[in-house]
Design a protein around this motif. Structure first.
Motif, PDB file in Angstrom:
ATOM      1  N   ARG A 294       0.874  -1.175   0.000  1.00 17.78           N
ATOM      2  CA  ARG A 294       0.000   0.000   0.000  1.00 17.78           C
ATOM      3  C   ARG A 294       0.907   1.220   0.000  1.00 17.78           C
ATOM      4  O   ARG A 294       1.740   1.388   0.892  1.00 17.78           O
ATOM      5  CB  ARG A 294      -0.922   0.027   1.208  1.00 17.78           C
ATOM      6  N   VAL A 295       0.767   2.062  -1.009  1.00 18.02           N
ATOM      7  CA  VAL A 295       1.643   3.215  -1.199  1.00 18.02           C
ATOM      8  C   VAL A 295       0.803   4.480  -1.198  1.00 18.02           C
ATOM      9  O   VAL A 295      -0.255   4.527  -1.841  1.00 18.02           O
ATOM     10  CB  VAL A 295       2.428   3.076  -2.526  1.00 18.02           C
ATOM     11  N   TRP A 296       1.288   5.509  -0.493  1.00 15.90           N
ATOM     12  CA  TRP A 296       0.507   6.733  -0.409  1.00 15.90           C
ATOM     13  C   TRP A 296       1.399   7.960  -0.251  1.00 15.90           C
ATOM     14  O   TRP A 296       2.562   7.862   0.146  1.00 15.90           O
ATOM     15  CB  TRP A 296      -0.500   6.668   0.733  1.00 15.90           C
ATOM     16  N   LYS A 297       0.795   9.112  -0.551  1.00 15.54           N
ATOM     17  CA  LYS A 297       1.441  10.395  -0.311  1.00 15.54           C
ATOM     18  C   LYS A 297       0.362  11.452  -0.169  1.00 15.54           C
ATOM     19  O   LYS A 297      -0.522  11.567  -1.020  1.00 15.54           O
ATOM     20  CB  LYS A 297       2.379  10.757  -1.465  1.00 15.54           C
ATOM     21  N   ASP A 298       0.428  12.207   0.901  1.00 15.58           N
ATOM     22  CA  ASP A 298      -0.505  13.306   1.139  1.00 15.58           C
ATOM     23  C   ASP A 298       0.233  14.620   0.914  1.00 15.58           C
ATOM     24  O   ASP A 298       1.171  14.958   1.652  1.00 15.58           O
ATOM     25  CB  ASP A 298      -1.054  13.257   2.566  1.00 15.58           C
ATOM     26  N   ARG A 299      -0.188  15.353  -0.090  1.00 10.85           N
ATOM     27  CA  ARG A 299       0.457  16.637  -0.397  1.00 10.85           C
ATOM     28  C   ARG A 299      -0.260  17.799   0.302  1.00 10.85           C
ATOM     29  O   ARG A 299       0.385  18.750   0.735  1.00 10.85           O
ATOM     30  CB  ARG A 299       0.462  16.879  -1.902  1.00 10.85           C
ATOM     31  N   HIS A 300      -1.584  17.726   0.399  1.00 10.56           N
ATOM     32  CA  HIS A 300      -2.367  18.820   0.963  1.00 10.56           C
ATOM     33  C   HIS A 300      -2.519  18.623   2.469  1.00 10.56           C
ATOM     34  O   HIS A 300      -2.703  17.495   2.946  1.00 10.56           O
ATOM     35  CB  HIS A 300      -3.741  18.863   0.283  1.00 10.56           C
ATOM     36  N   TRP A 301      -2.490  19.720   3.229  1.00 10.48           N
ATOM     37  CA  TRP A 301      -2.520  19.616   4.690  1.00 10.48           C
ATOM     38  C   TRP A 301      -3.809  18.995   5.207  1.00 10.48           C
ATOM     39  O   TRP A 301      -3.814  18.335   6.257  1.00 10.48           O
ATOM     40  CB  TRP A 301      -2.293  20.995   5.321  1.00 10.48           C
ATOM     41  N   LEU A 302      -4.928  19.162   4.473  1.00 10.73           N
ATOM     42  CA  LEU A 302      -6.188  18.577   4.928  1.00 10.73           C
ATOM     43  C   LEU A 302      -6.111  17.051   4.930  1.00 10.73           C
ATOM     44  O   LEU A 302      -6.623  16.388   5.838  1.00 10.73           O
ATOM     45  CB  LEU A 302      -7.340  19.052   4.035  1.00 10.73           C
ATOM     46  N   TRP A 303      -5.478  16.481   3.920  1.00 10.27           N
ATOM     47  CA  TRP A 303      -5.318  15.018   3.869  1.00 10.27           C
ATOM     48  C   TRP A 303      -4.316  14.542   4.921  1.00 10.27           C
ATOM     49  O   TRP A 303      -4.477  13.469   5.498  1.00 10.27           O
ATOM     50  CB  TRP A 303      -4.883  14.590   2.473  1.00 10.27           C
ATOM     51  N   LYS A 304      -3.299  15.340   5.161  1.00 17.37           N
ATOM     52  CA  LYS A 304      -2.342  14.997   6.208  1.00 17.37           C
ATOM     53  C   LYS A 304      -3.021  14.956   7.573  1.00 17.37           C
ATOM     54  O   LYS A 304      -2.789  14.045   8.378  1.00 17.37           O
ATOM     55  CB  LYS A 304      -1.183  16.002   6.219  1.00 17.37           C
ATOM     56  N   MET A 305      -3.884  15.935   7.834  1.00 19.83           N
ATOM     57  CA  MET A 305      -4.604  15.964   9.097  1.00 19.83           C
ATOM     58  C   MET A 305      -5.592  14.811   9.194  1.00 19.83           C
ATOM     59  O   MET A 305      -5.728  14.176  10.252  1.00 19.83           O
ATOM     60  CB  MET A 305      -5.344  17.298   9.243  1.00 19.83           C
ATOM     61  N   LYS A 306      -6.266  14.515   8.099  1.00 16.64           N
ATOM     62  CA  LYS A 306      -7.241  13.426   8.076  1.00 16.64           C
ATOM     63  C   LYS A 306      -6.560  12.081   8.391  1.00 16.64           C
ATOM     64  O   LYS A 306      -7.066  11.287   9.188  1.00 16.64           O
ATOM     65  CB  LYS A 306      -7.908  13.367   6.713  1.00 16.64           C
ATOM     66  N   ARG A 307      -5.385  11.853   7.804  1.00 17.77           N
ATOM     67  CA  ARG A 307      -4.675  10.596   8.050  1.00 17.77           C
ATOM     68  C   ARG A 307      -4.161  10.537   9.495  1.00 17.77           C
ATOM     69  O   ARG A 307      -4.166   9.474  10.119  1.00 17.77           O
ATOM     70  CB  ARG A 307      -3.518  10.448   7.068  1.00 17.77           C
ATOM     71  N   LEU A 308      -3.718  11.682  10.022  1.00 17.54           N
ATOM     72  CA  LEU A 308      -3.229  11.733  11.401  1.00 17.54           C
ATOM     73  C   LEU A 308      -4.347  11.406  12.382  1.00 17.54           C
ATOM     74  O   LEU A 308      -4.155  10.628  13.317  1.00 17.54           O
ATOM     75  CB  LEU A 308      -2.627  13.106  11.694  1.00 17.54           C
ATOM     76  N   VAL A 309      -5.516  11.988  12.153  1.00 15.45           N
ATOM     77  CA  VAL A 309      -6.660  11.712  13.038  1.00 15.45           C
ATOM     78  C   VAL A 309      -7.063  10.254  12.964  1.00 15.45           C
ATOM     79  O   VAL A 309      -7.336   9.617  13.987  1.00 15.45           O
ATOM     80  CB  VAL A 309      -7.854  12.635  12.658  1.00 15.45           C
ATOM     81  N   LYS A 310      -7.078   9.708  11.758  1.00  8.44           N
ATOM     82  CA  LYS A 310      -7.439   8.292  11.583  1.00  8.44           C
ATOM     83  C   LYS A 310      -6.442   7.392  12.304  1.00  8.44           C
ATOM     84  O   LYS A 310      -6.819   6.389  12.917  1.00  8.44           O
ATOM     85  CB  LYS A 310      -7.473   7.964  10.088  1.00  8.44           C
ATOM     86  N   LYS A 311      -5.159   7.758  12.241  1.00  9.71           N
ATOM     87  CA  LYS A 311      -4.132   6.958  12.896  1.00  9.71           C
ATOM     88  C   LYS A 311      -4.285   6.999  14.412  1.00  9.71           C
ATOM     89  O   LYS A 311      -4.123   5.985  15.097  1.00  9.71           O
ATOM     90  CB  LYS A 311      -2.748   7.475  12.493  1.00  9.71           C
ATOM     91  N   ILE A 312      -4.617   8.160  14.954  1.00 10.80           N
ATOM     92  CA  ILE A 312      -4.791   8.319  16.391  1.00 10.80           C
ATOM     93  C   ILE A 312      -5.973   7.485  16.889  1.00 10.80           C
ATOM     94  O   ILE A 312      -5.913   6.825  17.929  1.00 10.80           O
ATOM     95  CB  ILE A 312      -4.972   9.794  16.769  1.00 10.80           C
ATOM     96  N   TRP A 313      -7.066   7.518  16.124  1.00 11.01           N
ATOM     97  CA  TRP A 313      -8.271   6.819  16.553  1.00 11.01           C
ATOM     98  C   TRP A 313      -8.224   5.342  16.171  1.00 11.01           C
ATOM     99  O   TRP A 313      -9.016   4.567  16.637  1.00 11.01           O
ATOM    100  CB  TRP A 313      -9.511   7.486  15.960  1.00 11.01           C
TER     101      TRP A 313
END
Length: 313
Positions: A294-313
């Motif tokens: 599984r390969v990914w890259k988040d360029r926009h800060w909104l996607w970075k925040m979304k992935r961070l929140v998902k990881k925390i929860w």
């Protein structure tokens, strides 16, 4: 590029996944659109990479379509070597459009992700579960004794397996476990209907039903799809009230047998799951863990925040 990709799909090598076929993408990319990048030389296509584009917050991003198990770059077998692979992957990456985020599950042939790493992509290893169908008797003997000696035989005394096209009945049984957990079904009935029409038109899928011998009541359902190399256990569902019948286990075995005896394919693929109880059941069938990326890259800060929140929860 899209039309070139369609032409390539119609003559692709045998290890080209059904999930990357143009007609499959037409069916499952319902809430977005798909496109592809293609690398050619004078001898023809060398490499391709389809991608599913969605839009959120006025930004384009790439994600996995519903029920599409594998995508990623695909390099023609003749070019999967040290001399060509890296340069082809770089060319595919260079042709991608500007994106806020990118995430794909790569097909089994795509094991080299170095050019993605150099471009600051990230990767995690995931697993599917596959069974070699070279010797069906050996497959049966390799299952856990409880499956062979009790569940499959017991279920065979209560239900019979048939194929059919009752989409409504299949969809109802498939969604029962979601309803029990107060969850929304993962896809709509029109989406399911469109996918099944595409599979039928391309002779690449079949629905299986486990029905009660006496009442005709549906105990379990399964959807098998296939390409030239593998059969995939794409969908399955059971009536929670009838789970003790063992119909789901029998149904899985019958799809394995169908892949070996009727389709004469070399592989059966449970199409992945990282959930521990599901992984345990797959291994009890004798399936072997098979890694994919599984390969990914988040360029926009909104996607970075979304992935961070998902990881925390």
């Amino acid at each position: 590029m899209k039309e070139t990709y369609r032409t390539f799909c119609n003559q692709a090598p045998s290890d080209f996944p059904v999930f990357m076929q143009h007609w499959f993408l037409d069916a499952v990319c319902a809430d977005g659109s798909w496109d592809a990048v293609v690398i050619e030389n004078g001898e023809g296509v060398q490499a391709v990479m389809p991608f599913f584009i969605k839009k959120k917050w006025a930004k384009n991003y790439v994600a996995m379509p519903t029920l599409c198990r594998f995508m990623g770059p695909y390099i023609i077998p003749a070019y999967r070597n040290n001399r060509n692979e890296i340069s082809l992957l770089k060319k595919l990456l260079d042709q991608l459009p500007p994106l806020a985020s990118f995430e794909q599950d790569f097909n089994y042939t795509a094991q080299n992700w170095l050019p993605f790493y150099w471009k600051k992509f990230q990767q995690t290893t995931r697993y599917s579960y596959r069974i070699s169908l070279d010797d069906l008797d050996a497959v049966y003997q390799n299952m856990w004794p409880d499956y062979r000696n009790q569940k499959i035989k017991k279920a065979g005394e209560r239900v019979h397996i048939e194929t059919g096209s009752d989409l409504g009945a299949f969809y109802r049984i498939h969604n029962l476990s979601f309803e029990r957990q107060n969850l929304q079904p993962p896809f709509s009935f029109p989406f399911f209907e469109q996918l099944m029409q595409a599979l039928e038109a391309n002779n690449a899928g079949k629905l299986f039903y486990a029905k009660d011998l006496e009442s005709g009541e549906l105990h379990a359902v399964a959807c098998l799809v296939w390409d030239q190399n593998s059969a995939y256990f794409l969908l399955a569902g059971e009536d929670p009230a009838l789970r003790n019948s063992g119909a789901g286990i029998l149904l899985a075995w019958e799809t394995i047998r169908y892949a070996a005896e009727e389709l004469k394919l070399p592989w059966f693929d449970f199409a992945g799951s990282m959930i521990e109880p599901i992984a345990r059941v797959r291994k009890q069938f004798g399936a072997t863990e098979t890694p994919y990326l599984r390969v990914w890259k988040d360029r926009h800060w909104l996607w970075k925040m979304k992935r961070l929140v998902k990881k925390i929860w």
